[in-house]
Design an enzyme around this catalytic site. Structure first.
Site, short mmCIF file in Angstrom:
data_model
loop_
_atom_site.label_atom_id
_atom_site.label_comp_id
_atom_site.label_asym_id
_atom_site.label_seq_id
_atom_site.Cartn_x
_atom_site.Cartn_y
_atom_site.Cartn_z
N GLU A 165 0.85 -1.20 0.00
CA GLU A 165 0.00 0.00 0.00
C GLU A 165 0.88 1.24 0.00
O GLU A 165 1.88 1.30 0.74
CB GLU A 165 -0.88 -0.03 1.26
CG GLU A 165 -2.29 0.41 1.05
CD GLU A 165 -3.08 -0.49 0.10
OE1 GLU A 165 -3.12 -0.19 -1.11
OE2 GLU A 165 -3.66 -1.48 0.57
N SER A 208 -25.92 7.94 -15.61
CA SER A 208 -25.50 7.10 -14.49
C SER A 208 -26.75 6.59 -13.78
O SER A 208 -27.49 7.38 -13.19
CB SER A 208 -24.64 7.90 -13.50
OG SER A 208 -24.68 7.26 -12.23
N GLY A 227 -16.10 5.13 -2.38
CA GLY A 227 -15.35 5.51 -1.18
C GLY A 227 -14.98 4.33 -0.31
O GLY A 227 -14.62 4.48 0.85
N GLY A 259 -12.58 2.15 -1.05
CA GLY A 259 -11.19 1.73 -1.26
C GLY A 259 -11.08 0.55 -2.22
O GLY A 259 -10.06 -0.13 -2.24
N SER A 319 -13.50 4.33 -8.85
CA SER A 319 -13.07 5.39 -9.77
C SER A 319 -12.21 4.83 -10.91
O SER A 319 -12.43 5.14 -12.08
CB SER A 319 -12.30 6.48 -9.01
OG SER A 319 -11.28 5.90 -8.23
N ASP A 326 -4.20 0.81 -9.29
CA ASP A 326 -5.64 0.54 -9.45
C ASP A 326 -5.99 0.28 -10.91
O ASP A 326 -6.66 -0.70 -11.23
CB ASP A 326 -6.46 1.73 -8.94
CG ASP A 326 -6.17 2.06 -7.49
OD1 ASP A 326 -5.52 1.24 -6.82
OD2 ASP A 326 -6.57 3.15 -7.05
N TYR A 367 -3.40 12.24 0.82
CA TYR A 367 -2.76 11.34 -0.14
C TYR A 367 -1.65 12.08 -0.88
O TYR A 367 -0.51 11.64 -0.94
CB TYR A 367 -3.81 10.82 -1.13
CG TYR A 367 -3.27 9.80 -2.10
CD1 TYR A 367 -3.35 8.45 -1.82
CD2 TYR A 367 -2.63 10.19 -3.28
CE1 TYR A 367 -2.83 7.51 -2.71
CE2 TYR A 367 -2.11 9.27 -4.16
CZ TYR A 367 -2.22 7.93 -3.88
OH TYR A 367 -1.69 7.01 -4.73
#
Ligand code: GLA
Length: 381
Positions: free
Chosen positions: A29, A64, A117, A119, A123, A167, A217
């Site tokens: 991570e 969406s 949100g 994790g 996205s 990701d 971040y």
């Protein structure tokens, strides 16, 4: 063009649908933007994006389903939006345009089964799904690596998070029943078989998403870069923390601010843990893999400072149960999910125990999600 509404998307004649999964990360991570190693994979939960050309020169219409929201834009006027999900799409189109890709008007309907949100990179799934869909719809012939880069750059340029490549790489390149050991410097990767029945991977979503996430971040990234600059004064050959070992770092401890030292120490140790995890997976030493997961969490909590009380609670709580071999927070931090390596016969019982304990402690419902390593994004025509 009239205002968009649901009627416009009635009888949508899809030309192609992209299925774009979320991702988990077993270990590694905050190492990706330090040219380090990560061990993620895609999961069996995904976003679907259905595309068709609409025979206009430059009008794009997006719906969406989850947000029950519409986005209409002109290809000649693409700029960042104040609505976050829109930026994942606009940012990717912008990257194609920088390469003069011949895109014309298209329509797209999006449906997601990924919590936001949490994790698990909803996205990146949206960015990569957009990139793969547009690439195929207009027969643009960009490679998977290009599409991964466009998706990552969309996040940098339109969303503002200076993320690494983990990701997007995992969302596109993963294979069923495997983890992906990725060298984030060279993008070389090795598929590591992951099928250790009766042990399974379980996520527990804190259902908390602290809004520090993005600013902290970027700050971590800057702190690591500052560490590298100082280390380079003594070790000019160093280009990232990936080139540094603990002896080198410790020799410079007096020159480093205490926070910067802790950040660098965490990243160097985490890279080592990824390598040890892969070795232990290959030797089927799952107990040791679990210990490395707990050690990773410890580092994220005490040295990298990206955990939060909710994540710490879930990791600490699992330590009392022998049928859980390891647990850690997953992703950027400050909320989202923990990942647990757990015996499958214990999943139902543990779900009840941990949900009740978490509810009692924080007054919030946790969500338990069973995940299986799966193939990355794919297209259905
Ligand atoms: C987020 C970022 C990734 C990675 C992780 C932390 O998910 O998008 O690039 O840095 O955090 O490992």
């Amino acid at each position: 063009m009239e205002t968009l509404n649901k009627d416009y998307f009635e009888d949508f004649e899809t030309e192609l649908t992209v299925f774009s999964p979320g991702r988990i990360n077993l270990i590694g991570e905050h190492t990706d933007y330090n040219d380090g190693f990560v061990l993620p994979t895609a999961i069996d939960k995904k976003i679907s994006l259905s595309f068709k050309k609409n025979n206009t020169a430059e009008t794009c219409n997006i719906y969406s389903k989850n947000f029950d929201a519409f986005l209409q834009f002109q290809l000649s006027k693409i700029e960042p939006s104040t609505t976050e999900w829109e930026n994942y799409i606009l940012g990717v189109i912008h990257e194609f345009q920088k390469r003069n890709a011949p895109i014309t008007g298209f329509d797209c309907v999006i449906h997601s089964e990924l919590p936001i949100g949490a994790g698990i990179s909803s996205s990146a799934a949206l960015e990569c799904g957009t990139a793969i869909g547009v690439n195929s719809l207009f027969n643009l012939q960009f490679s998977s690596e290009d599409l991964i880069t466009f998706s990552r750059d969309a996040e940098h340029n339109f969303v503002g998070t200076k993320c690494g490549v983990m990701d997007q790489f995992a969302v596109v390149m993963s294979e069923k029943d495997h983890l992906l050991l990725l060298d984030c410097k060279t993008l070389a990767y090795e598929l590591i078989p992951f099928n250790f029945s009766p042990y399974k991977l379980l996520l527990i979503n804190t259902n908390i998403s602290h809004n520090l996430a993005s600013s902290e971040y970027n700050k971590r990234r800057e702190e690591c870069e500052l560490g590298v600059k100082i280390i380079q004064q003594n070790y000019p050959e160093v280009t990232s923390l990936r080139d540094v070992n603990l002896d080198m770092l410790n020799s410079l401890k007096p020159d480093l601010d205490e926070t910067i030292y802790r950040r660098c120490k965490y990243v160097i140790s985490e890279n080592n843990r990824v390598k040890q995890t892969v070795k232990n997976l290959k030797e089927s030493n799952l107990n040791l893999v679990g210990e490395l997961m707990y050690a990773s969490h410890e580092g994220l909590r005490n040295s990298y400072d990206v955990s939060c009380p909710e994540l710490d609670f879930l990791v600490d709580f699992s330590k009392s149960y022998e049928l859980i071999l390891g647990a850690r927070m997953m992703g950027g931090g400050f909320g989202g999910c923990t990942i647990h390596l757990i015996h499958q016969d214990f999943i139902n019982e543990y779900t009840e125990i941990v949900s009740a304990a978490y509810q009692k402690q924080f007054g919030i419902n946790a969500t338990v999600i069973e995940v299986n390593p799966c193939q990355g994004s794919y297209i259905k025509i």
